[in-house]
Design an enzyme around this catalytic site. Sequence first.
Site, PDB file in Angstrom:
ATOM      1  N   GLU A 166       3.997 -29.555  -5.857  1.00  0.00           N
ATOM      2  CA  GLU A 166       3.289 -29.970  -4.655  1.00  0.00           C
ATOM      3  C   GLU A 166       2.847 -28.728  -3.862  1.00  0.00           C
ATOM      4  O   GLU A 166       3.629 -27.792  -3.695  1.00  0.00           O
ATOM      5  CB  GLU A 166       4.302 -30.781  -3.855  1.00  0.00           C
ATOM      6  CG  GLU A 166       3.881 -31.309  -2.547  1.00  0.00           C
ATOM      7  CD  GLU A 166       5.068 -31.989  -1.835  1.00  0.00           C
ATOM      8  OE1 GLU A 166       4.819 -32.655  -0.836  1.00  0.00           O
ATOM      9  OE2 GLU A 166       6.236 -31.838  -2.288  1.00  0.00           O
ATOM     10  N   ASP A 179      18.685 -18.109  -3.194  1.00  0.00           N
ATOM     11  CA  ASP A 179      17.865 -16.886  -3.019  1.00  0.00           C
ATOM     12  C   ASP A 179      17.147 -16.973  -1.679  1.00  0.00           C
ATOM     13  O   ASP A 179      15.942 -16.761  -1.578  1.00  0.00           O
ATOM     14  CB  ASP A 179      16.849 -16.782  -4.171  1.00  0.00           C
ATOM     15  CG  ASP A 179      16.179 -15.405  -4.236  1.00  0.00           C
ATOM     16  OD1 ASP A 179      16.590 -14.492  -3.491  1.00  0.00           O
ATOM     17  OD2 ASP A 179      15.235 -15.244  -5.031  1.00  0.00           O
TER      18      ASP A 179
HETATM   19  P1  ADP Z   1       7.600 -15.854  -6.665  1.00  0.00           P
HETATM   20  O1  ADP Z   1       8.388 -16.735  -7.599  1.00  0.00           O
HETATM   21  O2  ADP Z   1       6.605 -15.030  -7.393  1.00  0.00           O
HETATM   22  O3  ADP Z   1       8.468 -15.040  -5.730  1.00  0.00           O
HETATM   23  P2  ADP Z   1       7.137 -17.831  -4.589  1.00  0.00           P
HETATM   24  O4  ADP Z   1       7.633 -19.119  -5.152  1.00  0.00           O
HETATM   25  O5  ADP Z   1       8.028 -17.146  -3.607  1.00  0.00           O
HETATM   26  O6  ADP Z   1       6.708 -16.823  -5.756  1.00  0.00           O
HETATM   27  O7  ADP Z   1       5.705 -18.109  -3.928  1.00  0.00           O
HETATM   28  C1  ADP Z   1       4.892 -17.058  -3.406  1.00  0.00           C
HETATM   29  C2  ADP Z   1       4.357 -17.440  -2.043  1.00  0.00           C
HETATM   30  O8  ADP Z   1       3.537 -18.606  -2.155  1.00  0.00           O
HETATM   31  C3  ADP Z   1       5.453 -17.827  -1.046  1.00  0.00           C
HETATM   32  O9  ADP Z   1       5.889 -16.731  -0.309  1.00  0.00           O
HETATM   33  C4  ADP Z   1       4.797 -18.860  -0.170  1.00  0.00           C
HETATM   34  O10 ADP Z   1       4.094 -18.245   0.900  1.00  0.00           O
HETATM   35  C5  ADP Z   1       3.772 -19.508  -1.085  1.00  0.00           C
HETATM   36  N1  ADP Z   1       4.278 -20.799  -1.647  1.00  0.00           N
HETATM   37  C6  ADP Z   1       5.404 -20.995  -2.374  1.00  0.00           C
HETATM   38  N2  ADP Z   1       5.505 -22.276  -2.741  1.00  0.00           N
HETATM   39  C7  ADP Z   1       4.425 -22.914  -2.249  1.00  0.00           C
HETATM   40  C8  ADP Z   1       3.966 -24.266  -2.304  1.00  0.00           C
HETATM   41  N3  ADP Z   1       4.636 -25.206  -2.959  1.00  0.00           N
HETATM   42  N4  ADP Z   1       2.817 -24.569  -1.665  1.00  0.00           N
HETATM   43  C9  ADP Z   1       2.104 -23.604  -1.021  1.00  0.00           C
HETATM   44  N5  ADP Z   1       2.481 -22.328  -0.915  1.00  0.00           N
HETATM   45  C10 ADP Z   1       3.638 -21.973  -1.543  1.00  0.00           C
END
Ligand code: ADP
Length: 278
Positions: A78, A181
């Site tokens: 999502e 984390d």
């Molecule tokens: P990684 O696994 O590379 O660390 P993240 O899961 O932390 O990546 O996601 C990177 C960035 O994208 C996050 O810091 C957040 O700002 C944004 N983000 C993460 N999940 C979502 C989501 N479901 N919808 C929109 N933006 C998201």
Amino acid sequence: MDFHPREPRNLGGGCINTAVQLRDGDQRWFVKLNQAARLPMFEAEALGLHALAAANAIRVPLPLCTGAAQGQSYIVMEYIALGAGSGNAAARAGEQLAQLHRQQAETFGWRRDNTIGSTRQPNDRDPDWIRFWREQRLGFQLAEAARNGLGNRLQQLGEKLLEACPALLDHQPRPSLLHGDLWGGNLGYDEQGRPVIYDPATYYGDREAEIAMTELFGGFGADFYAAYNNAWPLDPGYAVRKTLYNLYHILNHANMFGGGYAGQAQRMMEQLLGELGL
Ligand code: ADP
């Protein structure tokens, strides 16, 4: 329902993966991509998000699917438009995190290994928290550090510290469901100002390990901690355990990035051994 994404929008990299937004009209999905061999990491992330969502305590993006295609692995979830939050948003996050931690199991660990940063995180189930922390958290990272050639001094201190774990972990935590984390980069607020946590390394552990990590890179603000403690106060002695818990993440950073983190880990170990007069 049909979904025909227009041009994917590259959101740039997170810490580890490439992030893409897929959109068709009002429907949006958040996609992370990595090498094909990284599929197990995304499968564990999807299971983690499901487990956190099932606790019904704090919002997480619901995963849709994982897989591999054209030499890449992916997770689709999502899309949640994230902002900084305002008003009592941080207090809500503290309260809801305490509620998440009330979700408990009989043993520490989890149903499978997962990933912390880009490092494997073992989660073999164990009813003994001290053994779990010593072997599957600190011991595992110290062995990685040895493989990465991270210094004699680090290893000498590490050995002493593993022996000192029973004296340092002198409380009896119950296995709480953890995000695993939870630094500032993995907490945001949706458009209604509700807290959202994402990118988990889920397992059942001491909730203090989670709170310790929130303090590691900048902290979540006084309102967050006041609300958490109001909902569920931390045990006395947390201040010392906090260093032991955050040592895990600093060792992991030393393993991932090298640089000054190995020195920081050594100083933390010296401080902890100093607490015991060693
Ligand atoms: P990684 O696994 O590379 O660390 P993240 O899961 O932390 O990546 O996601 C990177 C960035 O994208 C996050 O810091 C957040 O700002 C944004 N983000 C993460 N999940 C979502 C989501 N479901 N919808 C929109 N933006 C998201």
